[in-house]
Design a protein around this motif. Structure first.
Motif, short mmCIF file in Angstrom:
data_model
loop_
_atom_site.label_atom_id
_atom_site.label_comp_id
_atom_site.label_asym_id
_atom_site.label_seq_id
_atom_site.Cartn_x
_atom_site.Cartn_y
_atom_site.Cartn_z
N GLN A 17 33.43 31.98 58.82
CA GLN A 17 34.30 33.04 58.83
C GLN A 17 33.38 34.39 58.78
N ASP A 18 34.26 35.44 58.89
CA ASP A 18 33.27 36.82 58.97
C ASP A 18 33.74 37.36 57.67
N THR A 19 32.44 37.25 56.70
CA THR A 19 32.72 37.55 55.30
C THR A 19 32.39 39.07 55.01
N SER A 20 33.43 39.49 54.17
CA SER A 20 33.01 40.96 53.68
C SER A 20 32.12 40.64 52.59
N LYS A 21 31.49 41.31 52.04
CA LYS A 21 30.61 41.37 50.72
C LYS A 21 30.88 42.63 49.90
N LYS A 22 32.22 43.07 50.18
CA LYS A 22 32.55 44.13 49.15
C LYS A 22 33.12 43.61 47.98
N LEU A 23 33.11 44.31 46.97
CA LEU A 23 33.77 43.67 45.60
C LEU A 23 34.94 44.71 45.31
N LEU A 24 36.00 44.03 45.02
CA LEU A 24 37.16 44.93 44.35
C LEU A 24 37.23 44.80 42.85
N VAL A 25 37.33 45.74 42.36
CA VAL A 25 37.59 45.73 40.83
C VAL A 25 38.57 46.51 40.48
N ILE A 26 39.47 45.64 39.71
CA ILE A 26 40.71 46.16 39.14
C ILE A 26 40.65 46.68 37.78
N GLY A 27 40.90 47.88 37.64
CA GLY A 27 40.79 48.15 36.21
C GLY A 27 39.64 49.39 35.97
N GLY A 28 39.80 50.32 35.45
CA GLY A 28 38.69 51.28 35.51
C GLY A 28 38.15 51.44 33.81
N ASN A 32 24.38 47.88 41.45
CA ASN A 32 23.08 47.72 41.37
C ASN A 32 22.36 46.69 41.87
N ALA A 33 23.16 45.83 42.03
CA ALA A 33 22.41 44.72 42.85
C ALA A 33 22.53 45.03 44.42
N GLY A 34 23.16 46.13 44.84
CA GLY A 34 23.36 46.41 46.19
C GLY A 34 24.48 46.35 46.93
N TYR A 35 25.74 45.84 45.97
CA TYR A 35 26.76 45.63 46.65
C TYR A 35 27.80 46.75 46.61
N SER A 36 28.51 46.81 47.79
CA SER A 36 29.55 48.08 47.50
C SER A 36 30.74 47.33 47.05
N VAL A 37 31.28 48.51 46.08
CA VAL A 37 32.65 48.03 45.30
C VAL A 37 33.81 49.16 45.46
N ASP A 38 34.96 48.75 45.60
CA ASP A 38 36.02 49.50 45.56
C ASP A 38 36.49 49.42 44.09
N LEU A 39 36.77 50.34 43.28
CA LEU A 39 37.17 50.41 41.73
C LEU A 39 38.65 50.97 41.92
N VAL A 40 39.47 50.23 41.47
CA VAL A 40 40.87 50.74 41.28
C VAL A 40 41.54 51.03 39.86
N GLU A 41 41.99 52.11 39.75
CA GLU A 41 42.34 52.32 38.25
C GLU A 41 43.89 52.81 38.10
N LYS A 42 44.76 52.33 37.54
CA LYS A 42 45.99 52.62 37.74
C LYS A 42 46.37 54.22 37.13
#
Lengths: 385, 417, 718
Positions: free
Chosen positions: C138-149, C162-172
């Motif tokens: 598969q075509d893998t995304s290595k972006k992390l979604l974090v729900i909750g700020g 800090n380990a080099g992965y990009s993150v989308d952080l979602v806060e209500k």
């Protein structure tokens, strides 16, 4: 169960305790190691865990009416094992001091005995009184006693005058002790109503005397094993000295009334003299051992001024008593009379404030011990050993 | 995927170290795992069950060993010690001493050697409660599954095992080897040992018969233990009909371990279960100061407490002496009833606390300890991390959680962030 | 490529003491008709491995049957490379060490020899049907979604970045920080753990905001997540605006909220001078510790476990309230030295070095503590609060009069808020399946991060009750697991517990009846279905447990190394002794993780196992397909034992409900067995753990003995 007790934590009382010997009481987290370690506690409502809790919450009313404080003989087995370093043994001691202060009659003296300035006042009284009598007695002969040979203390202060000086404070002390102890016992009765398991008053007194004389409670101690011996030495020493003093008093008055008896200074092999000297040595040895242990354990035990005054007072009485004889025999007039003066002042302090200083334990502890037998408290009713 | 970067050194092959090593290596990170004893597994390998699920630790170890076997990124040194650490994050020099086991990788665990071995040694895996031969497999789950020779236990000059081994696996002349490796970051997972209960002078350990510690209880209850899992009291092998658990034996005590070891309450509740499983009528007494079963562990204490023969008594046992007929007499105050209790029970288990392994003589140069012997992160230089009980008194679950995170922290250093 | 099978029989480790290995080799070549069949004295030795490799190179053997020790030994020794298949027949453990050995005259025992031969046949049959594992692509995304700020979410995001992965952080909410941001002070996080710490959450917020790899979405929530690990499709709703993006893994860090105080009327929450711990925190923050009438609160009481540890409210311990109340007691004393704090607790819970914090609060003369059960809270005429407490340290029921009473309210996971934070577009529902009390399944002791949705990790106080320090550790671990999931998915491998496995369920859809059993029973929600109800697998969600394979009534689901066909081939590969032979045959299906190694343990301890049983490994009992039962019984097996993990509340199955499902299925098959005029007791499930090796022989013997009463299976020889 009766009604609910409302508890109002008394911060000031707690702080007072912390400053007067119970420095670590707050560290207790109520595991009750102390109670198990204690060789003296009864099984029902044992101590000192509950006293630690009452102390932490500043429950003065419970504490001053607590006979268990006086069943504790400061073995320190509890302190030794305490996992939090709360030193229950010391706290119990502080609480006893607090009780003496609470029942002190008149109220002010015990408070004074806790402070340096108060003690100065307490000492100034005998210092002034005794000095005044000496001056009045000797001003006419230009203090001839200083140069008279051999040294006779009665030259400075005739025995009659000594009696005159000491009988009123002794009566004063007895009266105060009576007042204090009677309200103390009223308190005990409220907190520990007598049960059917109690002994008769006479048996209770008899048993207590035996216990005190044999030091049976002290013998059960683990950590402060040595105190059995040292306290016994000191107690018997002082009893001996008490008898000596009274014998001298009796001999003197017999002599006054014309009986042919020896009076002071007594020869070295006179039975009363022997008793006095042996007692002095015993008391000295006792107090020396106590002081030595206290200093050795100074990082574990906390001594307040109240405690030091008592120990110091006892120590000085013995030391000056012995030195009086040494200087007299050694013919050092000035040293001898000064020492004798100090001795008298110390004895006055001990006697006059007996129920308000730590010396007061000689009233409270037997009272509590007698009451505990009388009320049935001291039974190990759960013991299956 | 991690490619060009330095290795991670994990010191300690217990559950924390294994977890750190596996979690890091499964994204391709190279890891060197150093374990002092001849097998991985650490403390948990000696446990009968885990609380609160009452499942055997062997199950999780089995999964982890399978992961290890399949993993090309982890280099394992058992029976080895880290002597010192020097250098900086990204470039640590590590001295490792590989102590000889006298058995090489040719060992097939066929057990022929023990049949001929004439000498015995005290079995440390079973807390000295039984014996093994001088050549022995550390335990059923040993990883690597290889025998070890306890040389000092051998009869002088004996080489019977060497002759009995068809596979040339035993080499009694094996020497100590010192190696130096370079790593980018370090994770300390050196774990703990039970506090020496002999130091608790009022607890009767080793002076009163049938007073054991909680680790011995695990071994007695375990099928691989000295009694094959039957809970018998040591002095006369009598099945235990009454038992007292003494909480905070050493823990929360300034004279011993000032901190709470955080697992002992749950441990004793679990032990109560062991006993009930074998004898539902056994009388169980748990003496405690505070029952500490945080979070969902509360369910566990509720469940155990509801059992008719379980008595929870608030009050610390502070005196243990010999009772009647091999029994043990424990004394405490039942605080909520305000009365002293004395019980004569068949056996007493001291819930001894955890003492960090690095405390005392087992220090490693380059690792900073606090006054209790733990390895707090804030005292370490950059690139050195700690996890599990080496860091903080913790249960298995939290240690594993912590170790998973430690793997990431170490990776961050090893890739230069 | 043509397949060429070689059977290699080891005679070491006393195998030749129990069996005639040359005879075994003959069985392999004659009965199993394999072209290469050899024996070797020590197959795991250099020489032995050389033999295998030579055969691979020279003879072209690419399927190896190693009849030697169990797979738990020498796994890598016998690794013959990716294109070649190795199957192990553990005749050392199943036969040599657990069966009768040669007698004094050197004769082999007939039954033992037969067991060896039958295992050779069974495992060779398996090998023949074994396919080569293939990773999915598969075509893998290595972006992390974090729900909750909150602290958990921010920590997870930072650690991953800090380990080099990009993150989308979602806060209500409109800003990051979460619950702890508003705290006056925090519980200590470092040695000596003795005093409350200045609130540092705003510093974490800044770190996150400054991190270039972290994209923060405030005032946003997740509208939906579809797809699978490595290619989750996320729809984000930012104040009505929908944003779409792809991510590789999800961390759910939506935290907790205080228990609804409205339910605490029995603790006086409706009185003027009773507040919750959260309200008190704000009073202290504004240095306003007052009664409602504006007078200073000199006597402040704390009731611990307000809601927590109470069956009708929160049965669990919230884990943070003891530390919080001790912290709040410090506020009281700091802000007014005359004021007193009273804490009424059930047990003080300050684990580890938190004990120091308890100790320092205790040292304060104005902090009063007692154990007790609060039985009544009343308002007095002067609006004081009377607290009645039983079971106290005082040894008698007591009463306290407080100016202000603080209820130490427990925490409730955000999953119970009524809104889904994940909104998964999964057939099995939008959320992580719940274990208990709103906390997500599962909670293995050894593997705390395994949720039942691959690539989605719950962290922080939504996972289990925890404090801020634990949450930070937890978040770091979860970030590690999320990264791992993305990396393994990228390689087309499965994640825990069968890490690195490359066999996935394959569906012969032409025969599918759209019964939906597989989609319903999959513990991990792997399968979606189209309108007709035909299953559609998402390989990256799969953990390769085989539950779907077991569920399928028409047996269309298979794995490369495990399938109804393979099992059937294995069980029918032996010649069934007839009913007059007095050689019953019993099949044992054993879960590979726990039940199977028990046989190794028994073998290591040289325990004797009944000679009539034959052991078949399964990846999980959840793979039990009822066809195995009918196949086995109709082939003449006298009985079947299924051995797997314990199930129920304290389930031990690492695929959550495999053994439970096996039990359900077996209960259904009993009737069928009855219809065949066979005794239903011939088939039974056992919960077996690794510790059961000592009792294993007896369990088996008892079963065999019971079968004796029924007599031989009448289907023998039919």
């Amino acid at each position: 169960m009766t009604g609910r007790v409302t508890i109002d934590a008394d911060l000031n009382f707690v702080q007072g305790l912390i400053h007067h010997g119970g420095a670590d009481l707050k560290k207790c987290y109520q595991c009750s190691t102390c109670t198990v370690a204690c060789p003296l506690t009864p099984d029902e409502a044992p101590f000192p865990r509950k006293e630690m809790l009452w102390a932490q919450w500043g429950m003065k009313d419970k504490l001053v009416r607590d006979m268990d404080l006086w069943l504790c003989h400061n073995c320190n087995d509890c302190t030794d094992l305490c996992p939090r370093g709360a030193k229950p043994g010391e706290v119990m001691s502080a609480l006893r001091n607090k009780t003496i202060e609470h029942y002190s009659y008149p109220a002010g003296i015990s408070k004074s005995a806790k402070t340096m300035s108060g003690n100065v006042v307490l000492f100034l009284v005998p210092m002034f009184l005794i000095a005044l009598v000496i001056v009045i007695q000797n001003i006419d002969n230009n203090f001839a006693f200083l140069t008279a040979k051999p040294i006779v203390y009665a030259n400075m202060l005739p025995v009659n005058l000594v009696d005159l000086l000491f009988i009123p404070p002794a009566l004063f002390a007895l009266f105060n002790a009576y007042k204090a102890i009677s309200s103390f016992i009223r308190g005990l009765k409220e907190q520990y109503p007598p049960t059917e398991k109690g002994e008769s008053l006479l048996t209770a007194i008899n048993g207590t005397i035996k216990d005190v004389l044999s030091h049976i409670e002290f013998k059960k101690c683990g950590t402060n094993k040595g105190r059995n011996f040292s306290h016994k030495l000191m107690m018997y020493g002082f009893i001996g000295l008490f008898i000596t003093t009274n014998s001298v008093f009796v001999l003197h008055w017999l002599h006054e009334f014309g009986f042919d008896v020896q009076t002071t200074p007594l020869p070295f092999f006179h039975p009363v003299k022997i008793l006095g000297n042996v007692s002095s040595v015993a008391a000295f040895a006792g107090i020396y051992l106590i002081l030595r242990d206290r200093i050795k354990n100074s990082n574990e035990t906390v001594l307040t001024l109240f405690d030091w005054m008592f120990i110091g007072n006892m120590f000085l009485i013995i030391v000056t008593g012995i030195l009086c004889q040494v200087f007299r025999v050694g013919d050092h007039a000035y040293l001898a009379f000064i020492t004798y003066y100090i001795h008298l002042v110390q004895v006055f302090y001990l006697i006059a404030y007996a129920s308000q200083t730590k010396f007061g334990h000689i009233f409270y502890r037997p009272a509590a011990m007698i009451y505990s037998r009388y009320s049935g408290r001291n039974k190990n009713i759960f013991s299956n050993l | 995927m991690i490619k060009e970067h330095g290795k991670i050194l994990v010191i300690g092959g217990g559950i924390s170290g294994i977890t750190t090593a596996l979690e890091a290596s499964e994204i391709g990170q190279d890891v060197v795992l150093v374990e002092k004893s001849p097998t991985l597994g650490g403390r948990v390998s000696g446990f009968h069950q885990y609380f609160p699920k009452l499942c055997p630790p062997t199950c999780g170890l089995e999964i982890n060993y399978r992961r290890l076997r399949a993993n090309p990124h982890i280099q394992i040194h058992t029976n080895s010690e880290v002597l010192s650490l020097s250098g900086d994050a990204g470039n640590f020099k590590v001295k490792i001493r590989k102590n000889p086991t006298f058995v090489n990788e040719k060992c097939v665990a066929c057990d022929h050697c023990t049949a001929v071995c004439p000498s015995e040694r005290s079995n440390d895996f079973n807390e000295g409660m039984n014996k093994t031969k001088a050549i022995f497999l550390p335990n059923n789950m040993a990883y690597p599954p290889r025998y070890v020779v306890d040389r000092p236990a051998c009869e002088p000059g004996c080489s019977k095992c060497v002759e009995a081994c068809k596979y040339g696996a035993i080499d009694l002349d094996m020497q100590v080897e010192e190696i130096e490796i370079q790593v980018a970051s370090v994770v300390i997972a050196t774990g703990w040992k039970p506090y020496d209960a002999k130091k608790l002078k009022n607890m009767g350990f080793s002076s009163v018969p049938n007073v054991i510690n909680n680790i011995m209880m695990e071994r007695i209850s375990s099928v691989s233990g000295p009694t094959k899992g039957k809970i018998l009291r040591p002095s006369d092998q009598k099945p235990v009909e009454s038992i007292a658990f003494v909480q905070c034996a050493g823990s929360r005590d300034e004279n011993h371990l000032p901190y709470c070891s955080s697992i002992c309450c749950l441990g004793s509740l679990k032990h109560a279960n062991y006993v009930m499983e074998q004898n539902p009528d056994a009388k169980i007494y748990i003496f405690y100061i505070d029952i500490r079963t945080p979070g969902k562990y509360e369910d566990f204490v509720v469940k155990v407490q509801a059992k008719p023969n379980v008595n929870m008594i608030k009050g610390k046992v502070a005196k243990i002496t010999a009772g009647e007929n091999g029994g043990v007499l424990v004394e405490a105050e039942n605080i909520l009833n305000l009365e002293k209790v004395r019980l004569d029970v068949d056996m007493v288990v001291l819930a001894t606390g955890m003492e960090p392994n690095l405390k005392g003589q087992d220090r490693i140069a380059g690792i900073e300890l606090d006054e209790n012997g733990f390895v707090p992160m804030e005292l370490q230089q950059q690139g050195i991390f700690s996890t599990g009980v080496a860091k903080w008194p913790a249960d298995v679950n939290s240690s594993i959680q912590d170790s998973t995170g430690a793997a990431l922290k170490a990776i961050q250093t090893s890739i230069g962030n | 490529m043509d397949s060429k099978t070689g059977v290699y029989i080891c005679s070491g480790c006393d195998i030749d003491q129990a069996m005639d290995v040359e005879e075994l080799a003959k069985v392999a070549s004659k009965e199993c008709k394999v072209p290469v069949s050899k024996t070797h004295p020590v197959l795991c030795s250099e020489d032995g491995v050389k033999l295998l490799k030579e055969d691979r190179e020279k003879e072209g053997v690419n399927r190896f049957m190693i009849a030697a020790c169990s797979q738990r030994f020498h796994e890598t020794t016998f690794d013959m490379g990716e294109e070649n298949i190795v199957v192990r027949a553990p005749i050392r453990e199943y036969v040599a060490w657990t069966q009768k050995t040669r007698d004094e005259s050197g004769e082999v025992d007939e039954d033992t020899q037969l067991a060896g031969e039958e295992y050779i046949q069974m495992y060779t049959a398996k090998l023949k049907k074994h396919g080569i594992p293939q990773p999915f692509e598969q075509d893998t995304s290595k972006k992390l979604l974090v729900i909750g700020g909150g602290v958990s979410g921010m920590t997870a995001a930072t650690e991953a970045a800090n380990a080099g992965y990009s993150v989308d952080l979602v806060e209500k909410k409109g800003h990051l920080g979460g619950f702890c941001l508003d705290e006056h002070k925090l519980i200590p996080s470092r040695a000596p753990f003795s005093e409350p710490e200045i609130n540092y959450v705003s510093a974490i917020v800044s770190t996150v905001e400054e991190n270039k790899l972290i994209k923060v979405h405030t005032s946003s929530f997740v509208n939906s997540i579809s797809g699978q690990p490595g290619e989750f499709q996320v729809k984000l709703n930012q104040q009505g605006k929908i944003e779409k993006f792809k991510c590789g893994a999800v961390i759910m860090a939506t935290g907790s909220q205080p228990y609804d105080t409205a339910k605490l009327s029995h603790l006086g929450i409706n009185y003027d001078n009773v507040v919750s711990s959260a309200e008190f925190e704000q009073m202290a923050k504004s240095e306003n510790i007052l009664r409602k009438d504006g007078k200073p609160a000199l006597n402040v009481g704390f009731i611990q476990c307000a809601g927590s540890r109470t069956p009708d409210h929160l049965p669990y311990c919230s884990g943070t309230c003891c530390m919080d109340s001790l912290k709040q007691a410090a506020y009281i004393r700091e802000q007014n030295p005359e004021a007193k704090a009273h804490i009424i607790y059930r047990d003080i819970r300050t684990p580890g070095l938190y004990e120091n914090f308890y100790r320092s609060r205790q040292d304060d003369p104005g902090v009063f503590l007692t154990q007790g059960d609060v039985v009544g809270v009343k308002e007095t005429t002067d609006k004081k609060i009377a607290v009645e407490v039983d079971n106290t340290l005082f040894g008698e029921p007591v009463n306290f009069e407080m100016d202000l009473l603080v209820l130490a309210v427990g925490q409730v996971p955000s999953t119970l808020s009524g809104e889904s934070a994940l909104n998964l577009e999964y057939r099995q529902g939008p959320d992580l399946p719940e274990l208990k009390y709103g906390y997500p399944d599962s909670h293995f002791i050894c593997f705390p991060y395994e949720t039942r949705r691959t690539g989605i990790y719950a962290v922080g106080s939504v996972r289990q009750p925890m404090d801020i320090n634990d949450a930070k550790l937890d978040a770091t671990g979860a970030a590690m697991k999320a990264i791992q999931s993305m990396e393994l998915t990228d390689q087309g491998k499965t994640v825990h517990p069968r890490v690195g496995d490359q066999t996935f369920p394959e569906f012969a859809l032409s025969r599918c009846t759209s019964c939906k059993r597989c989609t319903e029973e999959c513990p991990f929600g792997v399968l979606e279905e189209d309108e007709k109800g035909t299953p559609f697998p998402n390989a990256a969600r799969c953990r390769s447990c085989g539950v779907c394979m077991g569920s399928c009534p028409v047996q269309i689901i298979s794995f490369k190394d495990s399938s109804p066909t393979i099992f059937k081939e294995m069980m029918t590969s032996i010649e069934m002794p007839d009913e007059f032979d007095e050689k019953p045959r019993i099949l044992i299906f054993a879960c590979e993780n726990d039940a199977l190694p028990v046989f190794d343990m028994a073998a290591m301890n040289r325990l004797k196992i009944n000679t009539n049983v034959r052991i078949m490994p399964m990846r999980c009992l959840g793979g039990l397909n009822l066809i195995y039962v009918t196949d086995a019984l109709s082939y003449g097996y006298d009985g079947i034992m299924f051995m797997g993990c314990a199930y129920g509340d304290d389930y031990q199955c690492h695929f959550v409900n495999g053994s439970q499902l096996a039990n359900t299925r077996l209960s259904k098959v009993q009737e069928t067995i009855g219809r065949l005029n066979l005794e239903p007791e011939r088939v039974r499930q056992y919960a077996i753990s690794m510790n059961d090796y000592e009792r294993l022989p007896k369990i088996i013997d008892d079963f065999v003995e019971e079968l004796d009463d029924f007599g031989p299976n009448p289907f023998k020889g039919m």
